[in-house]
Motif scaffolding. Structure first.
Motif, PDB file in Angstrom:
ATOM      1  N   PHE A   2      53.161  62.386  92.940  1.00  0.00           N
ATOM      2  CA  PHE A   2      54.151  62.490  91.877  1.00  0.00           C
ATOM      3  C   PHE A   2      53.576  63.001  90.556  1.00  0.00           C
ATOM      4  O   PHE A   2      54.064  62.668  89.494  1.00  0.00           O
ATOM      5  N   GLY A   3      52.496  63.771  90.612  1.00  0.00           N
ATOM      6  CA  GLY A   3      51.978  64.424  89.425  1.00  0.00           C
ATOM      7  C   GLY A   3      51.031  63.622  88.551  1.00  0.00           C
ATOM      8  O   GLY A   3      50.697  64.078  87.473  1.00  0.00           O
ATOM      9  N   LEU A   4      50.607  62.459  88.968  1.00  0.00           N
ATOM     10  CA  LEU A   4      49.668  61.676  88.164  1.00  0.00           C
ATOM     11  C   LEU A   4      48.515  61.228  89.050  1.00  0.00           C
ATOM     12  O   LEU A   4      48.724  60.557  90.054  1.00  0.00           O
ATOM     13  N   THR A   5      47.308  61.630  88.656  1.00  0.00           N
ATOM     14  CA  THR A   5      46.125  61.217  89.396  1.00  0.00           C
ATOM     15  C   THR A   5      45.436  60.079  88.655  1.00  0.00           C
ATOM     16  O   THR A   5      45.706  59.829  87.478  1.00  0.00           O
ATOM     17  N   VAL A   6      44.523  59.424  89.331  1.00  0.00           N
ATOM     18  CA  VAL A   6      43.748  58.353  88.708  1.00  0.00           C
ATOM     19  C   VAL A   6      42.949  58.910  87.528  1.00  0.00           C
ATOM     20  O   VAL A   6      42.913  58.302  86.457  1.00  0.00           O
ATOM     21  N   ASP A   7      42.346  60.073  87.717  1.00  0.00           N
ATOM     22  CA  ASP A   7      41.568  60.667  86.626  1.00  0.00           C
ATOM     23  C   ASP A   7      42.448  61.012  85.433  1.00  0.00           C
ATOM     24  O   ASP A   7      42.074  60.755  84.288  1.00  0.00           O
ATOM     25  N   CYS A  53      54.011  47.841  87.663  1.00  0.00           N
ATOM     26  CA  CYS A  53      52.681  47.823  87.034  1.00  0.00           C
ATOM     27  C   CYS A  53      52.590  48.837  85.893  1.00  0.00           C
ATOM     28  O   CYS A  53      51.877  48.604  84.914  1.00  0.00           O
ATOM     29  N   PHE A  54      53.335  49.925  85.979  1.00  0.00           N
ATOM     30  CA  PHE A  54      53.309  50.918  84.908  1.00  0.00           C
ATOM     31  C   PHE A  54      54.129  50.460  83.701  1.00  0.00           C
ATOM     32  O   PHE A  54      53.751  50.724  82.557  1.00  0.00           O
ATOM     33  N   ARG A  55      55.208  49.763  83.944  1.00  0.00           N
ATOM     34  CA  ARG A  55      55.979  49.199  82.824  1.00  0.00           C
ATOM     35  C   ARG A  55      55.165  48.127  82.113  1.00  0.00           C
ATOM     36  O   ARG A  55      55.153  48.048  80.885  1.00  0.00           O
ATOM     37  N   VAL A  56      54.463  47.304  82.889  1.00  0.00           N
ATOM     38  CA  VAL A  56      53.594  46.277  82.291  1.00  0.00           C
ATOM     39  C   VAL A  56      52.492  46.954  81.477  1.00  0.00           C
ATOM     40  O   VAL A  56      52.215  46.551  80.343  1.00  0.00           O
ATOM     41  N   LEU A  94      43.720  48.571  85.869  1.00  0.00           N
ATOM     42  CA  LEU A  94      43.218  48.510  87.253  1.00  0.00           C
ATOM     43  C   LEU A  94      44.363  48.440  88.253  1.00  0.00           C
ATOM     44  O   LEU A  94      44.302  49.071  89.311  1.00  0.00           O
ATOM     45  N   GLU A  95      45.393  47.686  87.939  1.00  0.00           N
ATOM     46  CA  GLU A  95      46.561  47.604  88.825  1.00  0.00           C
ATOM     47  C   GLU A  95      47.208  48.974  88.993  1.00  0.00           C
ATOM     48  O   GLU A  95      47.581  49.362  90.099  1.00  0.00           O
ATOM     49  N   CYS A  96      47.343  49.697  87.904  1.00  0.00           N
ATOM     50  CA  CYS A  96      47.944  51.038  87.965  1.00  0.00           C
ATOM     51  C   CYS A  96      47.071  51.992  88.784  1.00  0.00           C
ATOM     52  O   CYS A  96      47.585  52.753  89.600  1.00  0.00           O
ATOM     53  N   ARG A  97      45.759  51.919  88.575  1.00  0.00           N
ATOM     54  CA  ARG A  97      44.860  52.792  89.324  1.00  0.00           C
ATOM     55  C   ARG A  97      44.873  52.463  90.813  1.00  0.00           C
ATOM     56  O   ARG A  97      44.807  53.353  91.650  1.00  0.00           O
ATOM     57  N   ARG A  98      44.964  51.176  91.140  1.00  0.00           N
ATOM     58  CA  ARG A  98      45.078  50.792  92.560  1.00  0.00           C
ATOM     59  C   ARG A  98      46.343  51.372  93.173  1.00  0.00           C
ATOM     60  O   ARG A  98      46.340  51.849  94.296  1.00  0.00           O
ATOM     61  N   PHE A  99      47.425  51.316  92.411  1.00  0.00           N
ATOM     62  CA  PHE A  99      48.686  51.870  92.891  1.00  0.00           C
ATOM     63  C   PHE A  99      48.525  53.373  93.142  1.00  0.00           C
ATOM     64  O   PHE A  99      49.000  53.894  94.163  1.00  0.00           O
ATOM     65  N   LEU A 100      47.887  54.072  92.228  1.00  0.00           N
ATOM     66  CA  LEU A 100      47.733  55.518  92.354  1.00  0.00           C
ATOM     67  C   LEU A 100      46.840  55.910  93.530  1.00  0.00           C
ATOM     68  O   LEU A 100      46.994  57.001  94.075  1.00  0.00           O
ATOM     69  N   THR A 101      45.914  55.047  93.915  1.00  0.00           N
ATOM     70  CA  THR A 101      45.028  55.384  95.034  1.00  0.00           C
ATOM     71  C   THR A 101      45.556  54.938  96.383  1.00  0.00           C
ATOM     72  O   THR A 101      44.979  55.264  97.408  1.00  0.00           O
TER      73      THR A 101
END
Length: 102
Positions: A2-7, A53-56, A94-101
């Motif tokens: 969806f256009g957003l990477t962890v980096d 997690c992104f809203r938080v 970290l929660e957001c990055r876990r979601f993205l991976t």
């Protein structure tokens, strides 16, 4: 995804580290920029705005920025004055990055 990477997330939406142990005008400006750009991204992205997690993270990031700004204005520039907010921000990130991976 969806256009957003962890980096991208780490580079664009996570404030610079408080390495020198002092809250400076640059730290506050960077946190404000991260908060504003992430909030705009979230508002304009139907998918990510529906992920809790992104809203938080959006709320925690804004909280970190406002606390850092308050501390700077009152002369409390030691990083310990934003330690709770910083830890919360790191945890939420970290929660957001876990979601993205996943």
């Amino acid at each position: 995804m969806f256009g957003l990477t962890v980096d991208d997330f780490k580079i664009l939406y996570f404030p610079k580290n408080l390495e020198n142990g002092v809250i400076t005008d640059d730290v506050v400006k960077n946190a404000k920029q991260c908060s504003d750009t992430f909030h705009d991204y979230l508002v304009n992205n139907r998918f990510f705005s529906s992920v809790s997690c992104f809203r938080v993270y959006d709320n925690v990031l804004f909280g970190f920025y406002t606390q850092a700004e308050r501390c700077l204005k009152s002369g409390k520039t030691d990083v310990s004055n934003v330690e709770v907010e910083w830890r919360s921000l790191c945890s939420s990130s970290l929660e957001c990055r876990r979601f993205l991976t996943s």
